[in-house]
Design an enzyme around this catalytic site. Structure first.
Site, PDB file in Angstrom:
ATOM      1  CE  LYS A 192       0.573   1.256   4.516  1.00 16.30           C
ATOM      2  NZ  LYS A 192       0.762   2.605   5.115  1.00 16.30           N
ATOM      3  CB  THR A 249      -1.402   4.927   2.752  1.00 18.99           C
ATOM      4  OG1 THR A 249      -1.545   4.188   3.974  1.00 18.99           O
ATOM      5  CG2 THR A 249       0.025   5.410   2.657  1.00 18.99           C
TER       6      THR A 249
END
Length: 332
Positions: A192, A249
């Protein structure tokens, strides 16, 4: 219970502050000046400025003393070091003969040289130790430090470790979920960050919300392909440590990796960006490892490949996006 947090970066500090509200907690750091400043001001001005820490939180520069603080069977040690420092910390604990009864790590990524996941590093350095696991999930340190709600996952093969971690962290505004898919959780936490750089590039180029949604969705497909190949379970990647952490994120302005991507889109060099950032951006550290593992297993990860081209091969951000758009059509 007694808890020791090893590492006073933003995340270690925020979690130590949370833990200290319910448990006898010590926060360890190597830097004596940083520790002395935190003792006096109840604030980590270097990594978490403006966030007040509980007055009952203890501070320590002596690693042996910190480990001894949480040496009982009912206690927990939290390793707040980045992936790059995990192996050295484990070796130090082993050399001191002070491996704790239960410990969890917070780092996200792959070890750069060996391309190993954190649990593989732990198994190599402390092969006899069984009660350990990874604590991960969508979380910005500042929000946790301010007491805002957050949900995390403890993944471990050990029921004892899961129970200890739950007992330590599950209170006030923090909700803890449990599982045993350590591989899936670690792959999600690593990939991620790379994908957040990609969405930062897209947003920095002004490509719009449609493009961001496409990157997140197709990025999740890349993450899942890699994770399942390495032994994770597909359903893990639709949970907190996969999709949840990716959304946070990739879209949150507090994301260091997203910031790196936006700055790359503006034409700044990687060295300049990292120098100004002042904090670790794990997506930069582990991008090469993710791509190398994907190639080793013949896994198609075009977004990751494009990020690496911009980071390390001198490819302009807009050219990397154009290359992605020119890819042949395929079934979803």
């Amino acid at each position: 219970m007694k808890v020791a947090v090893l590492g006073a970066g933003a995340w270690g500090t925020a979690l130590a502050g949370h833990l200290a509200q319910a448990h006898d907690t010590v926060l360890w750091a190597r830097d004596a000046a940083l520790v002395n400043a935190m003792r006096q001001t109840h604030e980590n001005a270097r990594y978490l400025a403006g966030v007040s820490l509980p007055k009952k939180l203890h501070y320590e520069t002596d690693l042996a003393a910190a480990l001894d603080h949480a040496s009982g069977e009912a206690d927990l040690v939290v390793l707040g070091t980045p992936v790059a420092g995990l192996r050295d910390m484990l070796r130090t604990m082993r050399g001191m003969n002070r491996a704790p009864a239960h410990f969890v790590w917070l780092c996200k990524g792959f070890e750069a040289d060996s391309q190993r996941m954190p649990h593989q590093v732990v198994a190599a350095e402390l092969p006899e130790h069984k009660s350990n696991g990874v604590l991960s999930g969508p979380s910005f340190a500042r929000e946790v430090g301010e007491g805002l709600p957050v949900a995390l996952t403890i993944a471990s093969a050990s029921a004892d470790c899961r129970e200890r971690t739950l007992a330590a962290f599950h209170h006030r505004a923090m909700r803890i979920y449990t599982g045993d898919d350590v591989v899936g959780v670690e792959v999600g936490g690593a990939v991620k960050n790379v994908l957040a750089i990609a969405t930062g590039i897209s947003d920095g180029l002004g490509l719009g919300l449609n493009a961001r949604a496409a990157l997140i969705t197709r990025g999740l497909a890349e993450m899942t392909r890699l994770g399942v190949t390495l032994g994770g379970r597909a359903e893990t990647f639709t949970g907190l440590t996969g999709l949840g952490d990716l959304i946070l994120t990739a879209t949150g302005d507090l994301s260091r990796n997203r910031t790196v991507g936006k700055q790359l889109a503006s034409g700044r060099t990687l060295d300049d960006i990292l120098g100004a950032l002042g904090h670790v951006a794990e997506g930069v550290r582990c991008a090469r490892a993710v791509l190398a593992i994907a190639r080793e297993h013949n896994i198609d990860m075009p977004i990751t490949q494009a990020v690496c081209a911009v980071l390390f091969d001198g490819v302009a951000a807009r050219d990397a996006v154009s290359a992605l758009l020119r890819r042949d059509a395929k079934a979803e």
